[in-house]
Enzyme design. Structure first.
Site, PDB file in Angstrom:
ATOM      1  N   CYS A  29       0.865  -1.235  -0.082  1.00 38.78           N
ATOM      2  CA  CYS A  29       0.032   0.029  -0.179  1.00 38.78           C
ATOM      3  C   CYS A  29       1.043   1.302  -0.031  1.00 38.78           C
ATOM      4  CB  CYS A  29      -0.806   0.110   1.142  1.00 38.78           C
ATOM      5  SG  CYS A  29      -1.558   1.501   1.795  1.00 38.78           S
ATOM      6  N   CYS A  32       0.279   4.024   2.516  1.00 39.07           N
ATOM      7  CA  CYS A  32       0.617   3.550   4.049  1.00 39.07           C
ATOM      8  C   CYS A  32       2.057   3.955   4.101  1.00 39.07           C
ATOM      9  CB  CYS A  32       0.459   2.165   4.044  1.00 39.07           C
ATOM     10  SG  CYS A  32      -1.504   1.355   4.019  1.00 39.07           S
TER      11      CYS A  32
END
Ligand SMILES: Cc1cc2nc3c(=O)[nH]c(=O)nc-3n(C[C@H](O)[C@H](O)[C@H](O)COP(=O)(O)OP(=O)(O)OC[C@H]3O[C@@H](n4cnc5c(N)ncnc54)[C@H](O)[C@@H]3O)c2cc1C
Lengths: 104, 285
Positions: A29, A32
Site C-alpha cells: 500500500c 501507507c
C-alpha cells in the site's frame, strides 16, 4: 512503533491503560508507506499521552475483518478496549495530531 | 533520493504558466506538470476579448503566445498527470502511479474538470468505496466488487482485481473495445447510487441492482481534496486566502480551482500571487 499481531492485540491494545493509536497497513500500500514517517512525527508530538502501534493487515486478516478495514491506511484510536474514532487514508501531520488529541 | 524541486506546479493552464514564469524569474528550481496543449479550455475558447493586451484572439492563438513565452524562458512541461500529493511535513511527495517527485512547495493549478460524485460515493468512501483499485484490492479477496470506469486505463486495474476478487462487475462509462479477462462481467448500464448501512452493499444502476462488498470509481480526474488528502475545500473549490495560501503550509492554489469567476486574467493574476507567496515561503525557511 510497536508491531502488534493477533496474539498481542488484547494485551497491547484492548488492555492498555493509555489510549492506543493503531495504524492498519500493508507492504503493497503506497499511501501507507507515505503515512508511516508522518505518523511517527505525530507520535513524537503526542507521546506519552497515547501509545502508537501498527498492525499489518496481510499478516493479521482476522483483526482487519473484525474492525471492518475496507481501505488502508486506516488509523483507529482505541480507549478502554473500544474503538473511539477512525480516520481513513493519508493525512498530514497536523490532521493526525488533531484527530488523536480530540480523542484523548 | 530523487531531486527535490523548490516549487512543483500542477497544471499547465494560464494559472500554472504564470506561476511558472514568475517562479523562474525569482530563480527557483521548478517543475511544471500538465499537457502539451496547455489547457483544453484555452483551445476551445472561440474568441477572447477580455484579455488585456491581446484583443480579438482565438484560444489557439493565445495558446501559441503562451507557448512562445514559456519556451523563451526555457520552461518545459512535464507531461504527466499527478495522481496524489502527500504533505510529508518538510516536503511534498507528488505521485504519478509508482513514480514520485519531491518538492518543497506546491502550487495547485489544475482548473476544474472533475466528474461529479455519484450519490453515496462520498458517504461510503473508505467504507467500501475507493479510488485506487490496485491499492485496496487485496482487502477484497474472494468478495464481490464493482468497478465504475471512466477510461480505458481502468481495464488493467480490473484485470488485476479480477484475480483476487470472487466476482467482478465492470461498468464502463466510455465506448470502445474492452480488453478484459473472461471472468469479468461487463455491465452496460448507468450507475445511479451506492447504498448500504455502515458500508457499501449495493450499486444501483438504471436497470438493475448489484450486491457488492466494494465499489471502485476510476476517473480521469479527482477533486483537489482527493488529490491532496487534508486539503481544505469550500464546496468544490480549494479554500485560499488573499496570498493564495491553502490550509496546508507550503501549498498554494490558483485559477479556476480556487473559485469563480472562471477567467484567464483572474487565473494568471492568481498564479502570479501564488508563485510570489511560494517564493517568500521558501526564502523564510
Ligand atoms: C469554451 C470556453 C471559452 C472561454 N472563454 C473565455 C474568455 O473569452 N475569456 C476568459 O477570461 N476566460 C474564458 N474561459 C475560461 C478560461 O478558459 C478559464 O478560466 C482558464 O482556462 C482557467 O485557467 P486555469 O489555469 O485555472 O485552468 P485550466 O485552463 O483548466 O488548466 C488546467 C490544466 O491543468 C491540467 N491538470 C489538471 N489536473 C492535473 C494533474 N493532476 N496533473 C497534471 N495536470 C493537471 C489540466 O489538464 C489542464 O491542462 C473560457 C472557457 C471555455 C471552456
Amino acid at each position: 512503533m510497536l508491531h502488534v499481531n493477533q496474539g498481542s492485540f488484547v494485551k497491547e491494545v484492548l488492555e492498555s491503560d493509555k489510549p492506543v493509536v493503531v495504524d492498519f497497513w500493508a507492504e503493497w500500500c503506497g499511501p501507507c508507506k507515505m503515512l508511516s514517517p508522518v505518523i511517527e512525527e505525530a507520535e513524537k508530538e503526542i507521546a506519552p499521552k497515547a501509545k502508537f502501534v501498527k498492525i499489518n493487515v496481510d499478516d493479521n486478516p482476522a483483526l482487519a475483518q473484525q474492525f471492518g478495514i475496507a481501505s488502508i491506511p486506516t488509523v483507529m484510536v482505541f480507549d478502554k478496549g473500544n474503538v473511539k474514532d477512525t480516520m481513513i487514508g493519508f493525512r498530514p501531520k497536523n490532521d493526525i495530531v488533531n484527530f488523536v488529541e480530540r480523542n484523548l | 533520493m530523487s531531486e527535490r524541486y523548490d516549487i512543483a506546479i500542477v497544471g499547465s493552464g494560464p494559472a500554472g504558466l504564470e506561476a511558472a514564469i514568475n517562479a523562474v524569474i525569482r530563480n527557483k528550481k521548478i517543475i511544471l506538470f500538465g499537457t502539451e496543449n496547455l489547457s483544453n479550455k484555452l483551445i476551445k475558447a472561440p474568441k477572447i476579448n477580455n484579455y488585456l493586451g491581446s484583443f480579438d484572439v482565438t484560444g489557439k492563438e493565445l495558446m501559441q503566445k503562451f507557448k512562445e513565452h514559456i519556451s523563451a524562458m526555457n520552461i518545459n512541461i512535464v507531461e504527466e498527470r499527478i495522481n496524489n500529493i502527500y504533505a510529508m511535513g518538510e516536503y511534498f511527495a507528488l505521485m504519478v502511479n509508482e513514480k514520485m517527485y519531491e518538492a518543497k512547495t506546491v502550487i495547485l493549478a489544475g482548473g476544474v474538470e472533475y466528474t461529479k460524485p455519484l450519490k453515496g460515493e462520498e458517504e461510503f468512501l473508505g467504507k467500501g468505496v475507493g479510488y485506487c483499485a490496485t491499492c485496496d484490492a487485496p482487502l477484497y479477496k474472494g468478495k464481490k466488487v464493482a468497478i465504475i470506469a471512466y477510461n480505458k486505463d481502468a481495464e488493467k486495474d480490473a484485470n488485476y482485481v479480477s484475480e483476487l476478487a470472487g466476482k467482478l462487475y465492470y461498468v464502463p462509462m466510455y465506448e470502445g473495445e474492452y480488453s478484459l479477462n473472461s471472468s469479468i462481467e461487463i455491465i452496460k448500464d448507468k450507475p445511479i447510487e451506492i447504498t448500504g448501512d455502515t458500508s457499501a452493499e449495493k450499486l444501483i444502476l438504471k436497470n438493475e441492482e448489484l450486491n457488492v462488498d466494494g465499489v471502485f470509481v476510476l476517473k480521469d480526474s479527482v477533486s483537489p481534496g482527493q488529490l491532496m488528502p487534508g486539503l481544505e475545500m469550500e464546496g468544490e473549490h480549494i479554500k485560499v486566502n488573499r496570498n493564495m495560501e491553502t490550509n496546508i503550509a507550503g501549498c498554494f492554489a490558483a485559477g479556476d480551482c480556487v473559485g469563480k469567476p472562471y477567467q484567464f486574467m483572474k487565473a494568471t493574476g492568481e498564479g502570479q500571487i501564488a508563485a510570489l507567496s511560494a517564493v517568500s515561503y521558501l526564502d523564510k525557511k
